[in-house]
Design a protein around this motif. Structure first.
Motif, PDB file in Angstrom:
ATOM      1  N   ASN A 160      50.909  87.585  34.712  1.00 28.80           N
ATOM      2  CA  ASN A 160      50.194  86.346  35.690  1.00 28.80           C
ATOM      3  C   ASN A 160      48.791  86.185  34.113  1.00 28.80           C
ATOM      4  O   ASN A 160      48.827  86.561  33.708  1.00 28.80           O
ATOM      5  CB  ASN A 160      48.905  87.546  36.907  1.00 28.80           C
ATOM      6  N   SER A 169      47.094  83.036  34.637  1.00 27.68           N
ATOM      7  CA  SER A 169      46.130  82.457  35.399  1.00 27.68           C
ATOM      8  C   SER A 169      44.338  83.266  34.622  1.00 27.68           C
ATOM      9  O   SER A 169      43.791  82.140  34.419  1.00 27.68           O
ATOM     10  CB  SER A 169      46.335  81.861  35.786  1.00 27.68           C
ATOM     11  N   ASP A 170      44.288  84.691  35.174  1.00 20.72           N
ATOM     12  CA  ASP A 170      42.863  84.871  34.689  1.00 20.72           C
ATOM     13  C   ASP A 170      42.622  85.017  33.669  1.00 20.72           C
ATOM     14  O   ASP A 170      43.887  86.303  33.116  1.00 20.72           O
ATOM     15  CB  ASP A 170      43.122  85.764  36.399  1.00 20.72           C
ATOM     16  N   CYS A 171      41.849  85.097  32.758  1.00 14.48           N
ATOM     17  CA  CYS A 171      41.660  85.260  31.709  1.00 14.48           C
ATOM     18  C   CYS A 171      40.361  85.662  31.870  1.00 14.48           C
ATOM     19  O   CYS A 171      39.435  84.786  31.667  1.00 14.48           O
ATOM     20  CB  CYS A 171      42.252  84.815  30.640  1.00 14.48           C
ATOM     21  N   SER A 172      39.274  86.693  31.829  1.00 15.24           N
ATOM     22  CA  SER A 172      38.099  87.357  31.417  1.00 15.24           C
ATOM     23  C   SER A 172      37.464  87.188  29.944  1.00 15.24           C
ATOM     24  O   SER A 172      36.444  87.508  29.801  1.00 15.24           O
ATOM     25  CB  SER A 172      37.300  87.572  32.538  1.00 15.24           C
ATOM     26  N   CYS A 189      43.817  85.822  26.149  1.00 15.98           N
ATOM     27  CA  CYS A 189      44.601  86.621  26.569  1.00 15.98           C
ATOM     28  C   CYS A 189      45.251  86.780  26.510  1.00 15.98           C
ATOM     29  O   CYS A 189      46.630  85.477  26.291  1.00 15.98           O
ATOM     30  CB  CYS A 189      44.227  87.077  28.775  1.00 15.98           C
ATOM     31  N   ARG A 220      45.656  89.787  33.046  1.00 12.84           N
ATOM     32  CA  ARG A 220      44.422  89.575  32.552  1.00 12.84           C
ATOM     33  C   ARG A 220      43.614  91.049  30.851  1.00 12.84           C
ATOM     34  O   ARG A 220      42.609  91.188  31.371  1.00 12.84           O
ATOM     35  CB  ARG A 220      42.687  90.184  33.651  1.00 12.84           C
TER      36      ARG A 220
END
Ligand SMILES: Nc1nc2c(ncn2[C@@H]2O[C@H](COP(=O)(O)OP(=O)(O)OP(=O)(O)O)[C@@H](O)[C@H]2O)c(=O)[nH]1
Ligand SMILES: [Ca+2]
Length: 492
Positions: A317, A319-322, A326, A330
């Protein structure tokens, strides 16, 4: 006349010049002997030994280390004396036959008994660390995992060595001890040199560990060490299920979602065609379970590198990183910095394909050609390599490039900062040495006292003192030693 000469000689032996020269002569001899004794003391060394078992997901290896007893706290002193590969698969594969887990280790422990001198058996600590295969088993079936660990413990307690424990180590420990190993063997701690990051690719998990100047925003990825008087702040992360065997299962499971009977696999060579059970793909907590594990499907190779890369990318994955940055899934990762040592499967695969010194672009081109080569040609070119390893090199290398480039964000510019390594100074790169160094407190937090003289200094001082003695001898002969230095004839 003779009487007069004797009186003159007697007086000159007592003169201040004589006394001074004799004093210097004695001082030089004493200094020479003292330095020789002090410097040569560690040569009469006694050795110590330690044994670490690396119970990996795919197999277990036994490492036997040796070091001079008097130099325990000097880095660069521990060397790998011997290794032994345990026959068969990793200990987690004995979940349904737990007693065999311990028995499987016996042959290698017998070999260890021969490598370590008998008199030292009782003083030799033995440790077992289990990695991702056992982490997965303990998640899936805690009881089976406990029984496997109890079985290996029984075997190790039954050896003449000093049993110090068998446990499943965390991914963080695995990453950090791998980093300690490669930097210890490269002597980076003692010389306060820049450290090298560590990349470990196993069968079931993979680790990335390096010193980062960026402050860590994620405490679970951060480990601090003080070694040899220097503080190190490490970034480390272990990805469970991202070892190369588990990623192969994940990638195949993804592809089987569209067709459960035939898998047209771009990561296997054209002409490769094997019937496999669904259970062989879905038998791990990494890939989701399937209703009919015993049913078979046909695995057909297509040899299309670009498509292979795309299918592998689907297991990440991106696409998501907070966080500010990254790697994947995540997980926070600062920008990679400095040199890296990449070992285990990174080395097996890249070395087999002769890609260890290629640029990223060259590696891609070469791999694309290799993947499209027919299975029959690959087999006839490598008749001695196990079919399982041979069939998977295209997949494994494509995974390695994807993990390093898309996952950890290495670029064509810093690609050659990655050194694919197997051994450093004849010791294998891996977490085991770092684990033992830590448990035996062999890397001190503060730099130990330096020896009285460096080797260079020792040689210089010895040379200087030897020359001084020769000069003093010559002088004493010239001025006062005529009776003893001259020939008997002359004296008469
Ligand atoms: N081609 C090749 N592959 C190897 C060799 N030895 C091990 N492997 C494979 O390389 C992968 C990684 O091996 P290891 O580093 O020993 O992995 P492990 O320690 O068992 O697994 P982890 O518990 O995840 O660390 C596995 O898929 C092994 O099957 C080898 O000599 N050649
Ligand atoms: Ca491993």
């Amino acid at each position: 006349m003779a009487e007069q000469r004797e009186i003159k000689a007697k007086t000159s032996w007592r003169s201040p010049r004589t006394i001074c020269i004799i004093f210097l002569f004695i001082a030089a001899v004493v200094a020479l002997m003292t330095i020789a004794i002090v410097q040569s003391k560690p040569i009469s060394q006694k050795y110590k030994y330690g044994i670490v078992l690396d119970a990996g997901s795919s197999h277990t290896s036994v490492y036997i280390y040796e070091w001079p007893a008097e130099k325990e706290n000097n880095t660069g002193m521990v060397r790998q004396l011997d290794t032994c590969d345990v026959e068969g698969k990793g200990i987690s594969s004995y979940a349904n036959n737990v007693s065999q887990a311990g028995n499987s280790l016996k042959k290698c422990m017998d070999k260890a008994k021969k490598s370590v001198p008998k008199a030292k058996h009782g003083d030799t600590p033995v440790y077992l660390g289990a990695t991702a295969g056992m982490r997965l088993l303990s998640m899936e079936n805690k009881r089976a995992s406990d029984e496997v660990m109890a079985s290996v413990e029984r075997t190790l307690r039954n050896t003449p060595f000093d049993y110090q424990g068998a446990r499943i180590i965390s991914g963080q420990e695995e990453g950090a001890f791998g980093w300690i190993t490669v930097n210890y063997l490269s002597d980076n701690f003692r010389q306060a040199k820049p450290t090298m990051g560590a990349l470990d690719l196993g069968g079931a998990s993979t680790q990335i560990t390096f010193v980062s100047k960026q402050s860590s925003v994620s405490p679970e990825n951060s480990i601090d060490f003080r070694l040899y008087g220097k503080d190190y702040q490490l970034y480390t992360h272990s990805f469970l299920c991202y070892g190369k065997d588990q990623v192969l299962k994940l990638a195949m499971a993804h592809q089987l979602e569209t067709d459960e009977y035939i898998l047209h696999d771009p990561c296997f060579h054209p002409g490769y065609k094997v019937n496999k059970s669904l259970g062989s793909v879905f038998n791990s907590p990494c890939a989701k379970t399937f209703d009919e594990p015993s049913r078979t499907f046909t695995h057909i190779g297509e040899g299309k590198w670009e498509e292979c890369r795309n299918s592998i990318r689907k297991v990440f994955n991106f696409s998501d990183c907070s966080f500010s940055s990254c790697s994947f899934n995540r997980v926070y990762q600062p920008k990679v910095e400095g040199m890296f040592g990449a070992f285990s499967a990174y080395y097996f695969v890249m070395n087999f394909l002769n890609l260890t010194t290629h640029s990223l672009e060259e590696s891609k081109m070469s791999l694309s050609k290799y993947c499209s080569t027919s299975w029959s040609e690959i087999k006839s070119n490598h008749p001695k390599v196990k079919d399982k390893y041979l069939a998977e090199y295209c997949f494994s290398a494509t995974y390695i490039l994807t993990l390093l480039e898309d996952g950890y964000k290495f670029t064509p510019e810093n690609w050659n900062d990655i050194n694919f390594i197997d051994k450093i100074e004849n010791s294998n790169a891996g977490w085991t040495l770092g684990y033992m160094l830590n448990l035996t407190n062999m890397i001190p937090a503060e730099a130990p006292d330096t020896p009285p003289l460096t080797n260079g200094g020792f040689v210089t001082v010895m040379l200087f003192l030897s020359m001084a003695i020769i000069v003093l001898l010559a002088l004493s002969c010239k001025f006062f030693g005529r009776p003893s230095c001259s020939s008997p004839k002359e004296i008469i």
